[in-house]
Design a protein around this motif. Structure first.
Motif, PDB file in Angstrom:
ATOM      1  N   ASP A   1       0.831  -1.200  -0.030  1.00 44.02           N
ATOM      2  CA  ASP A   1       0.035   0.030   0.038  1.00 44.02           C
ATOM      3  C   ASP A   1       0.907   1.211  -0.121  1.00 44.02           C
ATOM      4  O   ASP A   1       1.663   1.425   0.898  1.00 44.02           O
ATOM      5  N   ARG A   2       0.701   1.948  -1.123  1.00 45.44           N
ATOM      6  CA  ARG A   2       1.495   3.379  -1.236  1.00 45.44           C
ATOM      7  C   ARG A   2       2.988   2.839  -1.150  1.00 45.44           C
ATOM      8  O   ARG A   2       3.552   3.845  -0.332  1.00 45.44           O
ATOM      9  N   PHE A   3       3.447   1.995  -1.734  1.00 44.69           N
ATOM     10  CA  PHE A   3       4.795   1.855  -1.966  1.00 44.69           C
ATOM     11  C   PHE A   3       5.701   2.924  -2.077  1.00 44.69           C
ATOM     12  O   PHE A   3       5.436   3.547  -2.937  1.00 44.69           O
ATOM     13  N   ALA A   4       6.520   3.435  -1.150  1.00 43.04           N
ATOM     14  CA  ALA A   4       7.451   4.638  -1.598  1.00 43.04           C
ATOM     15  C   ALA A   4       8.771   4.120  -1.760  1.00 43.04           C
ATOM     16  O   ALA A   4       9.661   3.887  -1.053  1.00 43.04           O
ATOM     17  N   LEU A   5       9.145   4.188  -3.229  1.00 50.21           N
ATOM     18  CA  LEU A   5      10.262   3.927  -3.586  1.00 50.21           C
ATOM     19  C   LEU A   5      11.352   4.916  -2.835  1.00 50.21           C
ATOM     20  O   LEU A   5      12.751   4.645  -3.009  1.00 50.21           O
ATOM     21  N   ARG A   6      10.872   6.178  -2.539  1.00 49.42           N
ATOM     22  CA  ARG A   6      11.838   7.171  -2.218  1.00 49.42           C
ATOM     23  C   ARG A   6      12.634   6.915  -0.932  1.00 49.42           C
ATOM     24  O   ARG A   6      13.752   7.366  -0.791  1.00 49.42           O
ATOM     25  N   ARG A   7      12.197   5.926  -0.052  1.00 50.79           N
ATOM     26  CA  ARG A   7      12.851   5.361   0.881  1.00 50.79           C
ATOM     27  C   ARG A   7      14.161   4.708   0.709  1.00 50.79           C
ATOM     28  O   ARG A   7      14.808   4.456   1.725  1.00 50.79           O
ATOM     29  N   LEU A   8      14.553   4.378  -0.494  1.00 47.24           N
ATOM     30  CA  LEU A   8      15.658   3.739  -0.826  1.00 47.24           C
ATOM     31  C   LEU A   8      16.816   5.007  -0.388  1.00 47.24           C
ATOM     32  O   LEU A   8      17.941   4.890  -0.355  1.00 47.24           O
ATOM     33  N   GLY A   9      16.435   6.225  -0.382  1.00 46.56           N
ATOM     34  CA  GLY A   9      17.315   7.283   0.000  1.00 46.56           C
ATOM     35  C   GLY A   9      17.973   6.911   1.440  1.00 46.56           C
ATOM     36  O   GLY A   9      19.075   7.274   1.671  1.00 46.56           O
ATOM     37  N   ARG A  10      16.993   6.380   2.585  1.00 43.03           N
ATOM     38  CA  ARG A  10      17.607   6.135   3.650  1.00 43.03           C
ATOM     39  C   ARG A  10      18.586   4.853   3.546  1.00 43.03           C
ATOM     40  O   ARG A  10      19.571   4.953   4.225  1.00 43.03           O
ATOM     41  N   VAL A  11      18.232   4.022   2.773  1.00 45.64           N
ATOM     42  CA  VAL A  11      19.114   2.726   2.588  1.00 45.64           C
ATOM     43  C   VAL A  11      20.286   3.290   1.835  1.00 45.64           C
ATOM     44  O   VAL A  11      21.426   2.647   2.466  1.00 45.64           O
ATOM     45  N   ALA A  12      20.390   3.957   1.078  1.00 47.02           N
ATOM     46  CA  ALA A  12      21.634   4.474   0.328  1.00 47.02           C
ATOM     47  C   ALA A  12      22.541   5.142   1.197  1.00 47.02           C
ATOM     48  O   ALA A  12      23.599   5.005   1.403  1.00 47.02           O
ATOM     49  N   GLN A  13      21.886   5.997   2.145  1.00 45.08           N
ATOM     50  CA  GLN A  13      22.565   7.001   2.982  1.00 45.08           C
ATOM     51  C   GLN A  13      23.411   6.302   4.043  1.00 45.08           C
ATOM     52  O   GLN A  13      24.487   6.205   4.346  1.00 45.08           O
ATOM     53  N   SER A  14      22.375   5.240   4.777  1.00 42.24           N
ATOM     54  CA  SER A  14      23.221   4.481   5.552  1.00 42.24           C
ATOM     55  C   SER A  14      24.133   3.594   5.079  1.00 42.24           C
ATOM     56  O   SER A  14      25.186   3.091   5.833  1.00 42.24           O
ATOM     57  N   GLY A  15      23.857   2.882   3.810  1.00 39.11           N
ATOM     58  CA  GLY A  15      25.017   2.242   3.359  1.00 39.11           C
ATOM     59  C   GLY A  15      26.387   2.668   3.176  1.00 39.11           C
ATOM     60  O   GLY A  15      27.115   2.451   3.314  1.00 39.11           O
ATOM     61  N   LEU A  16      26.203   4.012   2.744  1.00 37.81           N
ATOM     62  CA  LEU A  16      27.318   4.959   2.476  1.00 37.81           C
ATOM     63  C   LEU A  16      28.313   4.954   3.824  1.00 37.81           C
ATOM     64  O   LEU A  16      29.475   5.021   4.009  1.00 37.81           O
ATOM     65  N   VAL A  17      27.355   5.184   5.200  1.00 36.85           N
ATOM     66  CA  VAL A  17      28.305   5.274   6.257  1.00 36.85           C
ATOM     67  C   VAL A  17      28.613   3.975   6.643  1.00 36.85           C
ATOM     68  O   VAL A  17      30.056   4.091   7.322  1.00 36.85           O
ATOM     69  N   LEU A  18      27.964   3.016   6.345  1.00 38.78           N
ATOM     70  CA  LEU A  18      28.342   1.711   6.828  1.00 38.78           C
ATOM     71  C   LEU A  18      29.782   1.448   6.071  1.00 38.78           C
ATOM     72  O   LEU A  18      30.889   0.991   6.712  1.00 38.78           O
ATOM     73  N   CYS A  19      30.030   1.543   4.923  1.00 37.72           N
ATOM     74  CA  CYS A  19      31.123   1.545   3.859  1.00 37.72           C
ATOM     75  C   CYS A  19      32.437   2.370   4.507  1.00 37.72           C
ATOM     76  O   CYS A  19      33.593   1.852   4.844  1.00 37.72           O
ATOM     77  N   TRP A  20      32.054   3.668   4.696  1.00 39.44           N
ATOM     78  CA  TRP A  20      32.915   4.485   5.399  1.00 39.44           C
ATOM     79  C   TRP A  20      33.556   3.965   6.673  1.00 39.44           C
ATOM     80  O   TRP A  20      34.616   3.878   6.997  1.00 39.44           O
ATOM     81  N   ALA A  21      32.344   3.615   7.435  1.00 40.45           N
ATOM     82  CA  ALA A  21      33.105   2.936   8.870  1.00 40.45           C
ATOM     83  C   ALA A  21      34.039   1.897   8.519  1.00 40.45           C
ATOM     84  O   ALA A  21      34.932   1.639   9.562  1.00 40.45           O
ATOM     85  N   LEU A  22      33.698   0.768   7.672  1.00 44.15           N
ATOM     86  CA  LEU A  22      34.153  -0.268   7.592  1.00 44.15           C
ATOM     87  C   LEU A  22      35.753   0.061   7.153  1.00 44.15           C
ATOM     88  O   LEU A  22      36.615  -0.793   7.149  1.00 44.15           O
ATOM     89  N   SER A  23      36.103   1.209   6.545  1.00 44.81           N
ATOM     90  CA  SER A  23      37.449   1.501   6.198  1.00 44.81           C
ATOM     91  C   SER A  23      38.172   2.110   6.929  1.00 44.81           C
ATOM     92  O   SER A  23      39.417   2.310   6.865  1.00 44.81           O
ATOM     93  N   GLY A  24      37.655   2.409   8.395  1.00 43.91           N
ATOM     94  CA  GLY A  24      38.491   2.841   9.333  1.00 43.91           C
ATOM     95  C   GLY A  24      38.556   2.015  10.760  1.00 43.91           C
ATOM     96  O   GLY A  24      38.833   2.471  11.763  1.00 43.91           O
ATOM     97  N   VAL A  25      37.908   0.924  10.464  1.00 44.74           N
ATOM     98  CA  VAL A  25      37.707  -0.287  11.722  1.00 44.74           C
ATOM     99  C   VAL A  25      38.362  -1.501  11.265  1.00 44.74           C
ATOM    100  O   VAL A  25      38.459  -1.905   9.956  1.00 44.74           O
ATOM    101  N   GLU A  26      39.159  -2.282  12.268  1.00 40.00           N
ATOM    102  CA  GLU A  26      39.528  -3.614  11.884  1.00 40.00           C
ATOM    103  C   GLU A  26      38.968  -4.644  12.632  1.00 40.00           C
ATOM    104  O   GLU A  26      38.561  -4.849  13.688  1.00 40.00           O
TER     105      GLU A  26
END
Length: 254
Positions: free
Chosen positions: A99-124
């Motif tokens: 119901d009222r499927f909102a594809l714009r919510r991919l923005g949240r997934v993309a933003q958090s995914g980028l933060v996750l990739c950046w975090a992995l570059s700085g932790v062991e």
């Protein structure tokens, strides 16, 4: 149908997508501002907190993309439009999700995914070569747990039609809590989100293992890998709650 109608106005979709990305990014901006005044938060560095943020927000984003419409169940119960879903040859749960499927919510997934990739570059990450697999399973299991909470919240609205904000307190509020280390919270709260509402399995327990840290409750090591089993149990309970809600629903007769 909702995706096709959204893509008719591509410029509007792009603006909404960027808006979703920017709004969720402000959460992490707040964390970065906090770290501009401190070197560590609860013993965790910025990249380690970013790893918690990335896993929690990505899991929530995936669940919100698929099941975020469940906060409108109460509205449908009040105005009687739930009746139309019950007479169609498709499960009501699938209809509510679409119901009222909102594809714009991919923005949240993309933003958090980028933060996750950046975090992995700085932790062991510590552990075996299967640690990246554990990270992927953690995100998917967390999405399933949040999805189960969405469904349970939707089921609760069959009895309390104005309970959407109660549901949001456990989904969006729970995800916000998981973005910070468990060491900054009281142990009673940590116990509550471990044994009562098992949000700790979304990212706290597996991420602490990947970072080589002990959890505050000193649980056995095998608990850190229990996320998929907990997710399956949560989904099963959510299914039972949804069926109970449907049985309790009384048609408006309209």
């Amino acid at each position: 149908m909702w995706v096709r109608s959204t893509m008719v106005y591509r410029a509007s979709f792009a603006i909404m997508l960027l808006g979703s990305f920017a709004m969720t990014a402000l959460d992490f901006v707040g964390i970065m501002i906090m770290f501009s005044h401190v070197d560590a938060l609860g013993g965790f560095s910025l990249h380690e907190v970013a790893l918690l943020y990335g896993t929690s927000a990505t899991s929530l984003g995936l669940a919100d993309l698929v099941l975020g419409s469940f906060d409108r169940v109460g509205t449908r119960v009040r105005d009687g439009t739930m009746d139309t879903m019950l007479v169609r040859p498709v499960p009501a749960l699938a209809q509510v999700a679409a119901d009222r499927f909102a594809l714009r919510r991919l923005g949240r997934v993309a933003q958090s995914g980028l933060v996750l990739c950046w975090a992995l570059s700085g932790v062991e990450l510590v552990g075996s070569p299967l640690t990246p697999l554990l990270l992927a399973v953690t995100v998917l299991s967390g999405a399933a747990v949040f999805g189960a909470v969405f469904v349970v919240g939707g089921a609760f609205q069959f009895w309390a039609q104005d309970a959407a904000e109660v549901q949001n307190s456990f989904t969006y509020g729970g995800a916000t809590m998981l973005e910070f280390p468990p060491t900054v919270f009281a142990k009673d709260l940590v116990r509550g989100v471990t044994f009562v509402i098992p949000l700790a399995f979304v990212n706290w327990l597996p991420v602490l293992r990947m970072l080589g840290r002990d959890d505050p409750l000193r649980l056995p090591g095998w608990v850190d890998f229990a996320g998929p089993a907990v997710a399956v149990a949560c989904c099963a309970l959510a299914g039972l709650a949804w069926r109970a809600g449907l049985r309790a629903y009384r048609s408006t007769g309209s």
